[in-house]
Motif scaffolding. Structure first.
Motif, PDB file in Angstrom:
ATOM      1  N   ASP A 127      96.060 -98.545   0.223  1.00  0.00           N
ATOM      2  CA  ASP A 127      94.650 -98.836   0.048  1.00  0.00           C
ATOM      3  C   ASP A 127      94.105 -97.999  -1.103  1.00  0.00           C
ATOM      4  O   ASP A 127      94.123 -96.770  -1.050  1.00  0.00           O
ATOM      5  N   VAL A 128      93.629 -98.653  -2.133  1.00  0.00           N
ATOM      6  CA  VAL A 128      93.179 -97.949  -3.327  1.00  0.00           C
ATOM      7  C   VAL A 128      92.035 -96.987  -3.029  1.00  0.00           C
ATOM      8  O   VAL A 128      91.847 -95.988  -3.732  1.00  0.00           O
ATOM      9  N   GLU A 129      91.269 -97.248  -1.990  1.00  0.00           N
ATOM     10  CA  GLU A 129      90.131 -96.391  -1.655  1.00  0.00           C
ATOM     11  C   GLU A 129      90.550 -95.121  -0.913  1.00  0.00           C
ATOM     12  O   GLU A 129      89.785 -94.166  -0.859  1.00  0.00           O
ATOM     13  N   SER A 130      91.735 -95.107  -0.363  1.00  0.00           N
ATOM     14  CA  SER A 130      92.153 -93.933   0.398  1.00  0.00           C
ATOM     15  C   SER A 130      93.304 -93.166  -0.254  1.00  0.00           C
ATOM     16  O   SER A 130      93.616 -92.045   0.159  1.00  0.00           O
ATOM     17  N   VAL A 131      93.922 -93.756  -1.261  1.00  0.00           N
ATOM     18  CA  VAL A 131      95.046 -93.089  -1.898  1.00  0.00           C
ATOM     19  C   VAL A 131      94.566 -91.846  -2.653  1.00  0.00           C
ATOM     20  O   VAL A 131      93.443 -91.808  -3.172  1.00  0.00           O
ATOM     21  N   LYS A 175     109.363 -88.760  -7.579  1.00  0.00           N
ATOM     22  CA  LYS A 175     109.355 -90.068  -6.934  1.00  0.00           C
ATOM     23  C   LYS A 175     107.995 -90.760  -7.029  1.00  0.00           C
ATOM     24  O   LYS A 175     107.866 -91.932  -6.677  1.00  0.00           O
ATOM     25  N   ASN A 176     106.995 -90.042  -7.475  1.00  0.00           N
ATOM     26  CA  ASN A 176     105.624 -90.563  -7.484  1.00  0.00           C
ATOM     27  C   ASN A 176     105.442 -91.713  -8.468  1.00  0.00           C
ATOM     28  O   ASN A 176     106.062 -91.741  -9.529  1.00  0.00           O
ATOM     29  N   LYS A 177     104.558 -92.635  -8.112  1.00  0.00           N
ATOM     30  CA  LYS A 177     104.143 -93.649  -9.071  1.00  0.00           C
ATOM     31  C   LYS A 177     103.232 -92.987 -10.096  1.00  0.00           C
ATOM     32  O   LYS A 177     102.595 -91.970  -9.811  1.00  0.00           O
ATOM     33  N   VAL A 178     103.183 -93.579 -11.283  1.00  0.00           N
ATOM     34  CA  VAL A 178     102.496 -92.955 -12.412  1.00  0.00           C
ATOM     35  C   VAL A 178     101.549 -93.935 -13.090  1.00  0.00           C
ATOM     36  O   VAL A 178     101.912 -95.092 -13.328  1.00  0.00           O
ATOM     37  N   ARG A 207      87.083-101.968 -11.813  1.00  0.00           N
ATOM     38  CA  ARG A 207      86.590-102.422 -10.504  1.00  0.00           C
ATOM     39  C   ARG A 207      85.406-103.368 -10.667  1.00  0.00           C
ATOM     40  O   ARG A 207      85.194-104.251  -9.831  1.00  0.00           O
ATOM     41  N   GLN A 208      84.627-103.192 -11.728  1.00  0.00           N
ATOM     42  CA  GLN A 208      83.543-104.134 -12.024  1.00  0.00           C
ATOM     43  C   GLN A 208      84.109-105.461 -12.500  1.00  0.00           C
ATOM     44  O   GLN A 208      83.597-106.535 -12.182  1.00  0.00           O
ATOM     45  N   LYS A 209      85.173-105.369 -13.269  1.00  0.00           N
ATOM     46  CA  LYS A 209      85.814-106.557 -13.846  1.00  0.00           C
ATOM     47  C   LYS A 209      86.528-107.367 -12.777  1.00  0.00           C
ATOM     48  O   LYS A 209      86.537-108.599 -12.815  1.00  0.00           O
ATOM     49  N   LEU A 262      95.663-101.587  -5.401  1.00  0.00           N
ATOM     50  CA  LEU A 262      96.343-100.464  -6.035  1.00  0.00           C
ATOM     51  C   LEU A 262      97.403-100.951  -7.012  1.00  0.00           C
ATOM     52  O   LEU A 262      97.570-100.370  -8.094  1.00  0.00           O
ATOM     53  N   ARG A 263      98.102-102.022  -6.673  1.00  0.00           N
ATOM     54  CA  ARG A 263      99.191-102.501  -7.530  1.00  0.00           C
ATOM     55  C   ARG A 263      98.696-102.918  -8.916  1.00  0.00           C
ATOM     56  O   ARG A 263      99.465-102.927  -9.875  1.00  0.00           O
ATOM     57  N   TYR A 264      97.418-103.248  -9.035  1.00  0.00           N
ATOM     58  CA  TYR A 264      96.878-103.660 -10.324  1.00  0.00           C
ATOM     59  C   TYR A 264      96.968-102.532 -11.351  1.00  0.00           C
ATOM     60  O   TYR A 264      97.148-102.775 -12.538  1.00  0.00           O
ATOM     61  N   PHE A 265      96.858-101.287 -10.881  1.00  0.00           N
ATOM     62  CA  PHE A 265      96.920-100.137 -11.770  1.00  0.00           C
ATOM     63  C   PHE A 265      98.308 -99.962 -12.383  1.00  0.00           C
ATOM     64  O   PHE A 265      98.466 -99.279 -13.389  1.00  0.00           O
TER      65      PHE A 265
END
Length: 218
Positions: A27-31, A140-143, A200-202, A208-211
């Protein structure tokens, strides 16, 4: 060294780091995002070394100044030319620690957070080079790279290289403590929050995967 080893072969701190990935938020709001920067003796990932690491946490697209990390490393490698940029002398009054302790402390702080950096490939590569010297696997983190993330906005006219100074000016971000690891991490965090707001406006209901559309891994 094999990329994967049995967890029992790793030091305790690295096993704790690996264990954090058993519980990841999508969840992009909680990550939790960790925006970080390194100052180094130069730009050669093999021969140069990290001088300092600075980081700040972002959750719900808000910067949390209580969630910060900073350390300075003892200098086995010294480059007088780069001192003109970062101002870190081999000897000095700043308290410094060994590379292994710095990396251990950083991984304890980082956990499974999504990494954010400007021109992230270099900073991540420097951390990975330190891990390799410790006979440990890569992060291992996403970047997320803020330079690449900016290219997802509607304001981009071309796909050129966007420097931190250029984007800071564009978004009217004060460049306080520029060319210090903590200063650049905070500037990058401000930039990340502003770019994320545009995206987020767009795109409502942004996932999250969009990033990671450009390339989520280094």
């Amino acid at each position: 060294m094999r990329w994967f080893k049995n967890h029992t072969d790793f030091p305790e701190f690295y096993n704790r780091y690996l264990d954090t990935f058993k519980h990841k938020s999508k969840d992009v709001e909680s990550v939790r995002f960790v925006v970080f920067d390194t100052e180094t003796t130069g730009l050669d990932v093999i021969s140069d070394r990290i001088l300092s690491i600075g980081a700040v946490g972002v959750t719900k697209f808000q910067i949390h100044v209580a969630d910060t990390f900073e350390c300075y490393l003892n200098q086995d490698t010294f480059n007088s030319e780069t001192v003109k940029i970062h101002g870190l002398l081999k000897e000095g009054h700043i308290s410094k620690i060994e590379e292994r302790q710095a990396i251990e402390s950083f991984l304890n702080y980082l956990g499974n957070a999504v990494i954010v950096a400007h021109h992230a490939a270099f900073d991540v590569a420097m951390i990975n080079a330190s891990l390799k010297r410790m006979n440990l696997p890569k992060l291992k983190n996403k970047v997320i790279d803020t330079g690449e993330l900016y290219k997802k906005t509607k304001y981009v006219k071309d796909q050129k290289h966007y420097g931190l100074d250029e984007l800071s000016d564009l978004f009217k971000i004060t460049k306080h403590d520029r060319h210090t690891a903590s200063g650049d991490a905070y500037i990058t965090a401000l930039l990340f929050v502003k770019i994320a707001s545009l995206l987020r406006q767009k795109k409502k209901g942004l996932k999250l995967r969009y990033f990671f559309g450009f390339n989520g891994w280094f």
